[in-house]
Write a protein that holds these residues in place. Sequence first.
Motif, PDB file in Angstrom:
ATOM      1  N   SER A  69       0.832  -1.201   0.000  1.00 52.67           N
ATOM      2  CA  SER A  69       0.000   0.000   0.000  1.00 52.67           C
ATOM      3  C   SER A  69       0.872   1.259   0.000  1.00 52.67           C
ATOM      4  O   SER A  69       1.691   1.440   0.889  1.00 52.67           O
ATOM      5  N   PRO A  70       0.657   2.144  -0.968  1.00 52.81           N
ATOM      6  CA  PRO A  70       1.438   3.389  -0.980  1.00 52.81           C
ATOM      7  C   PRO A  70       1.235   4.246   0.272  1.00 52.81           C
ATOM      8  O   PRO A  70       2.181   4.847   0.768  1.00 52.81           O
ATOM      9  N   SER A  71       0.010   4.291   0.805  1.00 49.36           N
ATOM     10  CA  SER A  71      -0.214   5.108   2.007  1.00 49.36           C
ATOM     11  C   SER A  71       0.469   4.490   3.219  1.00 49.36           C
ATOM     12  O   SER A  71       0.972   5.206   4.087  1.00 49.36           O
ATOM     13  N   ASN A  72       0.538   3.179   3.282  1.00 47.90           N
ATOM     14  CA  ASN A  72       1.233   2.491   4.367  1.00 47.90           C
ATOM     15  C   ASN A  72       2.731   2.778   4.274  1.00 47.90           C
ATOM     16  O   ASN A  72       3.387   3.114   5.261  1.00 47.90           O
ATOM     17  N   ALA A  73       3.284   2.676   3.067  1.00 43.30           N
ATOM     18  CA  ALA A  73       4.711   2.951   2.865  1.00 43.30           C
ATOM     19  C   ALA A  73       5.046   4.383   3.261  1.00 43.30           C
ATOM     20  O   ALA A  73       6.039   4.634   3.964  1.00 43.30           O
ATOM     21  N   GLU A  74       4.207   5.332   2.847  1.00 42.07           N
ATOM     22  CA  GLU A  74       4.445   6.741   3.172  1.00 42.07           C
ATOM     23  C   GLU A  74       4.378   6.974   4.680  1.00 42.07           C
ATOM     24  O   GLU A  74       5.190   7.718   5.240  1.00 42.07           O
ATOM     25  N   ALA A  75       3.427   6.358   5.352  1.00 46.77           N
ATOM     26  CA  ALA A  75       3.322   6.506   6.804  1.00 46.77           C
ATOM     27  C   ALA A  75       4.592   6.005   7.491  1.00 46.77           C
ATOM     28  O   ALA A  75       5.118   6.651   8.401  1.00 46.77           O
ATOM     29  N   ILE A  76       5.089   4.871   7.058  1.00 46.32           N
ATOM     30  CA  ILE A  76       6.307   4.319   7.661  1.00 46.32           C
ATOM     31  C   ILE A  76       7.489   5.251   7.416  1.00 46.32           C
ATOM     32  O   ILE A  76       8.300   5.489   8.328  1.00 46.32           O
ATOM     33  N   LEU A  77       7.593   5.807   6.228  1.00 44.41           N
ATOM     34  CA  LEU A  77       8.699   6.733   5.939  1.00 44.41           C
ATOM     35  C   LEU A  77       8.626   7.997   6.797  1.00 44.41           C
ATOM     36  O   LEU A  77       9.644   8.642   7.043  1.00 44.41           O
ATOM     37  N   GLN A  78       7.438   8.351   7.258  1.00 43.92           N
ATOM     38  CA  GLN A  78       7.266   9.530   8.111  1.00 43.92           C
ATOM     39  C   GLN A  78       7.577   9.256   9.587  1.00 43.92           C
ATOM     40  O   GLN A  78       7.562  10.174  10.407  1.00 43.92           O
ATOM     41  N   LEU A  79       7.857   8.019   9.924  1.00 44.60           N
ATOM     42  CA  LEU A  79       8.101   7.644  11.324  1.00 44.60           C
ATOM     43  C   LEU A  79       9.131   8.546  12.021  1.00 44.60           C
ATOM     44  O   LEU A  79       8.834   9.078  13.096  1.00 44.60           O
ATOM     45  N   PRO A  80      10.315   8.765  11.470  1.00 43.83           N
ATOM     46  CA  PRO A  80      11.278   9.626  12.191  1.00 43.83           C
ATOM     47  C   PRO A  80      10.742  11.027  12.452  1.00 43.83           C
ATOM     48  O   PRO A  80      10.990  11.605  13.516  1.00 43.83           O
ATOM     49  N   HIS A  81       9.977  11.581  11.526  1.00 41.65           N
ATOM     50  CA  HIS A  81       9.385  12.909  11.705  1.00 41.65           C
ATOM     51  C   HIS A  81       8.450  12.923  12.911  1.00 41.65           C
ATOM     52  O   HIS A  81       8.442  13.885  13.693  1.00 41.65           O
ATOM     53  N   HIS A  82       7.652  11.897  13.079  1.00 39.64           N
ATOM     54  CA  HIS A  82       6.697  11.866  14.185  1.00 39.64           C
ATOM     55  C   HIS A  82       7.382  11.658  15.529  1.00 39.64           C
ATOM     56  O   HIS A  82       6.845  12.052  16.555  1.00 39.64           O
ATOM     57  N   LEU A  83       8.550  11.075  15.527  1.00 39.56           N
ATOM     58  CA  LEU A  83       9.285  10.901  16.780  1.00 39.56           C
ATOM     59  C   LEU A  83       9.904  12.191  17.261  1.00 39.56           C
ATOM     60  O   LEU A  83      10.151  12.360  18.456  1.00 39.56           O
ATOM     61  N   GLU A  84      10.144  13.133  16.351  1.00 39.02           N
ATOM     62  CA  GLU A  84      10.741  14.411  16.704  1.00 39.02           C
ATOM     63  C   GLU A  84       9.751  15.322  17.391  1.00 39.02           C
ATOM     64  O   GLU A  84      10.118  16.288  18.036  1.00 39.02           O
ATOM     65  N   GLN A  85       8.477  15.073  17.237  1.00 39.34           N
ATOM     66  CA  GLN A  85       7.442  15.965  17.776  1.00 39.34           C
ATOM     67  C   GLN A  85       7.244  15.763  19.255  1.00 39.34           C
ATOM     68  O   GLN A  85       7.449  14.789  19.842  1.00 39.34           O
TER      69      GLN A  85
END
Length: 153
Positions: free
Chosen positions: A137-153
């Motif tokens: 799933s492209p949306s699943n892949a994109e969410a996983i790639l955003q993981l480091p960004h969400h940890l910074e918040q």
Amino acid sequence: MYKIPESVLVVIYTEDLQVLLMQRADKLDYWQSVTGSKDFPEEALAATASREVQEETGIAIADGGSVPAANLSDWRVANIYEIYPVWRHRYAPGVTKNTEHVFGLLVPAGIAVTLAPREHLQYKWLPYREAADACFSPSNAEAILQLPHHLEQ
């Protein structure tokens, strides 16, 4: 009863950014994170996420459970996508789009995973970039790639 076209996607990960992926039982080449639709329109999204994680992985999200409720975070991302034709029969006639809300769940390394055999056949932990590459799933892949960004918040 038809599925509600509003769902959650839960990226389950460890502190060192290992991501849990599961192989679908109905599509052997499809690997994904936890996903699932609301059971009823008024169901809170966090409740849907917690329920789906427990159903699909056996991981209980609750204070006193496997993982504290504070470890589940709403990433405040919603994806609207075309429902794959192979699964449209699950929805009311004419429904072609789904709104998917993205959550993250931090779990301890080595946590026990018990799959729902009707849904998933096996699981694996992968570094987040490899996990994104393995998702169908492209949306699943994109969410996983955003993981480091969400940890910074």
